[in-house]
Scaffold this motif. Structure first.
Motif, mmCIF file in Angstrom:
data_model
loop_
_atom_site.group_PDB
_atom_site.id
_atom_site.type_symbol
_atom_site.label_atom_id
_atom_site.label_comp_id
_atom_site.label_asym_id
_atom_site.label_seq_id
_atom_site.Cartn_x
_atom_site.Cartn_y
_atom_site.Cartn_z
ATOM 1 N N MET A 1 57.454 1.607 120.464
ATOM 2 C CA MET A 1 57.601 3.263 120.151
ATOM 3 C C MET A 1 58.965 3.447 119.699
ATOM 4 S SD MET A 1 56.798 5.657 123.435
ATOM 5 C CE MET A 1 57.110 7.312 123.250
ATOM 6 N N ILE A 2 59.104 4.256 119.006
ATOM 7 C CA ILE A 2 60.234 4.800 118.342
ATOM 8 C C ILE A 2 60.986 5.627 119.116
ATOM 9 C CG2 ILE A 2 61.273 6.100 116.284
ATOM 10 C CD1 ILE A 2 58.945 5.295 114.882
ATOM 11 N N THR A 3 62.235 5.473 119.451
ATOM 12 C CA THR A 3 62.950 6.381 120.337
ATOM 13 C C THR A 3 63.635 7.712 119.535
ATOM 14 O OG1 THR A 3 65.229 5.184 119.615
ATOM 15 C CG2 THR A 3 63.766 4.203 121.325
ATOM 16 N N ARG A 4 64.052 8.625 120.368
ATOM 17 C CA ARG A 4 64.618 9.827 119.901
ATOM 18 C C ARG A 4 65.815 9.646 118.905
ATOM 19 N NH1 ARG A 4 64.113 14.743 123.944
ATOM 20 N NH2 ARG A 4 61.777 14.884 124.011
ATOM 21 N N SER A 5 66.738 8.650 119.448
ATOM 22 C CA SER A 5 67.981 8.221 118.617
ATOM 23 C C SER A 5 67.543 7.827 117.231
ATOM 24 C CB SER A 5 68.891 7.472 119.593
ATOM 25 O OG SER A 5 68.184 6.283 119.748
ATOM 26 N N PRO A 10 67.783 9.761 110.676
ATOM 27 C CA PRO A 10 67.105 10.132 109.540
ATOM 28 C C PRO A 10 66.746 11.422 109.211
ATOM 29 C CG PRO A 10 66.020 8.302 110.555
ATOM 30 C CD PRO A 10 66.823 8.749 111.424
ATOM 31 N N SER A 11 66.444 12.173 110.543
ATOM 32 C CA SER A 11 65.874 13.442 110.469
ATOM 33 C C SER A 11 67.039 14.300 110.095
ATOM 34 C CB SER A 11 65.265 13.935 111.524
ATOM 35 O OG SER A 11 66.100 13.852 112.610
ATOM 36 N N THR A 12 68.020 14.092 110.556
ATOM 37 C CA THR A 12 69.293 14.795 110.346
ATOM 38 C C THR A 12 69.857 14.695 108.863
ATOM 39 O OG1 THR A 12 70.350 14.452 112.263
ATOM 40 C CG2 THR A 12 72.064 14.921 110.866
ATOM 41 N N ILE A 13 69.791 13.388 108.015
ATOM 42 C CA ILE A 13 69.950 13.225 106.820
ATOM 43 C C ILE A 13 69.003 14.072 105.901
ATOM 44 C CG2 ILE A 13 69.895 11.597 104.885
ATOM 45 C CD1 ILE A 13 70.958 9.612 106.734
ATOM 46 N N LEU A 14 67.616 13.994 106.213
ATOM 47 C CA LEU A 14 66.638 14.884 105.522
ATOM 48 C C LEU A 14 66.826 16.269 105.755
ATOM 49 C CD1 LEU A 14 63.964 14.282 103.874
ATOM 50 C CD2 LEU A 14 62.741 14.584 106.231
ATOM 51 N N LEU A 15 67.298 16.747 106.552
ATOM 52 C CA LEU A 15 67.568 18.176 106.982
ATOM 53 C C LEU A 15 68.820 18.698 106.157
ATOM 54 C CD1 LEU A 15 67.061 20.696 108.235
ATOM 55 C CD2 LEU A 15 68.491 20.094 110.301
ATOM 56 N N ALA A 16 69.896 17.745 106.084
ATOM 57 C CA ALA A 16 71.129 17.930 105.335
ATOM 58 C C ALA A 16 70.858 18.052 103.761
ATOM 59 C CB ALA A 16 72.267 16.918 105.439
#
Length: 186
Positions: A1-5, A10-16
């Motif tokens: 299972m993938i952790t939140r951290s 990757p989601s921060t980079i994608l959002l930026a």
């Protein structure tokens, strides 16, 4: 299972990156768009100099711009103004300049530019369909025959004649039209 951290980075980079594409300010903030300096605000600073005696220096005024500093926008506007681009008054021609102009030949007629433009307009028109079919293109440019021209110039030089004596040998670049080629077959 993938952790939140693990998903946060990757989601921060994608959002930026998504936000960077939304506005020009974000593109400039992330360095995705060039931000060149304003050409009229770039100027040269006056050279540093020290007066012969330090007692001659003006007392500094806090908050005031330096006395030698020139506004870059005014300096740029002065450089590109029409009054600075064109020389004022009649220009004196040196003896060497006069000799060069005398060797160049006589002054051309006043309407030479209009005549050249008219000839160029006529020469640039392509022939219509009938002209192409018949092969009677009056705008076919003539080309100088280099070998014959070289022989003519050498003969003139050997005889002590000027290079302008005689006519320039030319070759026609006109191609016969379809109708002319059919007639040439018989």
């Amino acid at each position: 299972m993938i952790t939140r951290s693990a998903l946060a980075v990757p989601s921060t980079i994608l959002l930026a990156l998504a936000l960077a594409g939304c506005s020009d300010n974000m593109k400039k903030s992330f360095g995705l768009e060039a931000n060149p300096p304003d050409a009229y605000q770039v100027g040269t600073l006056p050279p540093l100099s020290l007066p012969p005696e330090l007692g001659q220096l003006q007392t500094p005024n806090p908050g005031q711009p330096p006395t030698q500093q020139v506004n870059a926008a005014e300096q740029g506007a002065n450089i590109i103004s029409a009054s600075n681009a064109l020389p004022s008054g009649p220009q004196q021609i040196s003896p060497a300049g006069e000799a060069f102009l005398n060797q160049a030949g006589p002054t051309p007629q006043g309407n030479i530019r209009a005549e050249v433009n008219q000839n160029a307009a006529v020469a640039s028109k392509s022939g219509n369909f009938v002209d192409k079919l018949m092969g009677s293109n009056p705008n076919a440019p003539a080309v100088v025959n280099a070998d014959a021209e070289q022989r003519r110039l050498q003969e003139n030089a050997a005889l002590g004649e000027p290079a302008t004596k005689g006519s320039t040998p030319q070759e026609s670049t006109a191609h016969p039209g379809l109708f002319q080629r059919v007639l040439n077959m018989f």
